[in-house]
Write a protein that holds these residues in place. Structure first.
Motif, PDB file in Angstrom:
ATOM      1  N   UNK A   1      -0.519   9.521  -3.314  1.00 22.13           N
ATOM      2  CA  UNK A   1      -1.960   9.438  -3.606  1.00 22.13           C
ATOM      3  C   UNK A   1      -2.482   8.944  -2.563  1.00 22.13           C
ATOM      4  N   UNK A   2      -1.961   8.789  -1.553  1.00 28.96           N
ATOM      5  CA  UNK A   2      -2.686   8.449  -0.062  1.00 28.96           C
ATOM      6  C   UNK A   2      -1.967   8.569   1.208  1.00 28.96           C
ATOM      7  N   UNK A   3      -2.756   8.757   2.346  1.00 29.51           N
ATOM      8  CA  UNK A   3      -1.940   8.943   3.458  1.00 29.51           C
ATOM      9  C   UNK A   3      -2.860   8.156   4.342  1.00 29.51           C
ATOM     10  N   UNK A   4      -2.495   7.583   5.334  1.00 31.41           N
ATOM     11  CA  UNK A   4      -3.349   6.767   6.546  1.00 31.41           C
ATOM     12  C   UNK A   4      -2.415   6.333   7.746  1.00 31.41           C
ATOM     13  N   UNK A   5      -3.246   6.070   8.742  1.00 32.03           N
ATOM     14  CA  UNK A   5      -2.463   5.758   9.908  1.00 32.03           C
ATOM     15  C   UNK A   5      -2.686   4.227   9.795  1.00 32.03           C
ATOM     16  N   UNK A   6      -1.775   3.573   9.886  1.00 30.54           N
ATOM     17  CA  UNK A   6      -1.993   2.103   9.727  1.00 30.54           C
ATOM     18  C   UNK A   6      -0.704   1.412  10.465  1.00 30.54           C
ATOM     19  N   UNK A   7      -0.919   0.149  10.855  1.00 31.24           N
ATOM     20  CA  UNK A   7       0.383  -0.540  11.381  1.00 31.24           C
ATOM     21  C   UNK A   7       1.197  -0.930  10.056  1.00 31.24           C
ATOM     22  N   UNK A   8       2.475  -1.079  10.603  1.00 32.36           N
ATOM     23  CA  UNK A   8       3.623  -0.653   9.443  1.00 32.36           C
ATOM     24  C   UNK A   8       3.961  -2.225   8.727  1.00 32.36           C
ATOM     25  N   UNK A   9       3.151  -3.184   9.082  1.00 32.75           N
ATOM     26  CA  UNK A   9       3.366  -4.579   8.372  1.00 32.75           C
ATOM     27  C   UNK A   9       2.076  -4.836   7.431  1.00 32.75           C
ATOM     28  N   UNK A  10       2.847  -5.793   6.420  1.00 29.97           N
ATOM     29  CA  UNK A  10       1.919  -6.085   5.417  1.00 29.97           C
ATOM     30  C   UNK A  10       1.577  -5.297   4.348  1.00 29.97           C
ATOM     31  N   UNK A  11       2.565  -4.223   4.207  1.00 29.45           N
ATOM     32  CA  UNK A  11       2.453  -3.282   3.100  1.00 29.45           C
ATOM     33  C   UNK A  11       3.800  -3.332   2.339  1.00 29.45           C
ATOM     34  N   UNK A  12       3.943  -3.098   1.191  1.00 26.92           N
ATOM     35  CA  UNK A  12       5.240  -2.886   0.408  1.00 26.92           C
ATOM     36  C   UNK A  12       5.728  -1.407   0.693  1.00 26.92           C
ATOM     37  N   UNK A  13       6.895  -1.442   1.615  1.00 28.79           N
ATOM     38  CA  UNK A  13       7.588  -0.401   2.035  1.00 28.79           C
ATOM     39  C   UNK A  13       8.639  -0.112   1.154  1.00 28.79           C
ATOM     40  N   UNK A  14       9.189   1.180   1.265  1.00 29.47           N
ATOM     41  CA  UNK A  14      10.406   1.619   0.447  1.00 29.47           C
ATOM     42  C   UNK A  14      11.499   0.977   1.330  1.00 29.47           C
ATOM     43  N   UNK A  15      12.747   0.865   1.042  1.00 32.40           N
ATOM     44  CA  UNK A  15      13.952   0.388   1.823  1.00 32.40           C
ATOM     45  C   UNK A  15      13.912   1.302   3.059  1.00 32.40           C
ATOM     46  N   UNK A  16      14.292   2.602   2.959  1.00 33.19           N
ATOM     47  CA  UNK A  16      14.598   3.271   4.103  1.00 33.19           C
ATOM     48  C   UNK A  16      13.241   3.155   4.935  1.00 33.19           C
ATOM     49  N   UNK A  17      12.043   2.998   4.651  1.00 38.49           N
ATOM     50  CA  UNK A  17      10.877   2.986   5.674  1.00 38.49           C
ATOM     51  C   UNK A  17      10.966   1.425   6.305  1.00 38.49           C
ATOM     52  N   UNK A  18      11.255   0.691   5.370  1.00 42.05           N
ATOM     53  CA  UNK A  18      11.526  -0.794   6.103  1.00 42.05           C
ATOM     54  C   UNK A  18      12.469  -0.601   7.322  1.00 42.05           C
ATOM     55  N   UNK A  19      13.569  -0.135   7.008  1.00 42.74           N
ATOM     56  CA  UNK A  19      14.601   0.103   7.965  1.00 42.74           C
ATOM     57  C   UNK A  19      14.250   0.693   9.042  1.00 42.74           C
TER      58      UNK A  19
END
Length: 128
Positions: free
Chosen positions: A99-117
């Protein structure tokens, strides 16, 4: 053999992330492979479906991850590609899935486990 492909695109200190409609978690774009599809072809198809206006430069395989995520216990089986360039509008193509796409710093968000890795490996926090 990996089961899915993910895209890592960065510019100006920010990365491209999409939000899953099902649970509101953020992730690097991509998805599951179809029968007889290469990992790179899978990624290209997924990007066309999810973000049809996005144009990618050369894709380079960074890493194939086939491991158990220590935090979540989820088994990862992903081919992770890095795009040299990415440009275009972040228009959502598959509105049932994301539902959304952004250019953003990858911290402070609830990421999926693979994306966190991926984030922790490629964009580690700098010590103060």
């Amino acid at each position: 053999m990996t089961k899915a492909s993910k895209l890592v695109a960065a510019k100006g200190g920010k990365v491209l992330l999409v939000r899953r409609r099902i649970d509101g978690r953020w992730m690097f774009p991509g998805g599951r492979k179809q029968a007889r599809e290469t990992a790179k072809d899978c990624l290209k198809r997924e990007i066309r479906e999810e973000l049809p206006k996005l144009k990618l430069g050369r894709l380079r395989l960074w890493k194939e991850v086939t491991a158990k995520n220590k935090r979540s216990g989820r088994k990862m089986s992903d081919a992770i590609f890095i795009a040299k360039h990415a440009k275009g509008r972040l228009e959502i193509g598959d509105k049932k899935e994301i539902d959304r796409a952004v250019w953003q710093k990858p911290y402070g968000l609830s990421l999926t486990p693979t994306s966190r890795y991926i984030r922790d490996q490629l964009f580690p926090r700098k010590a103060d």
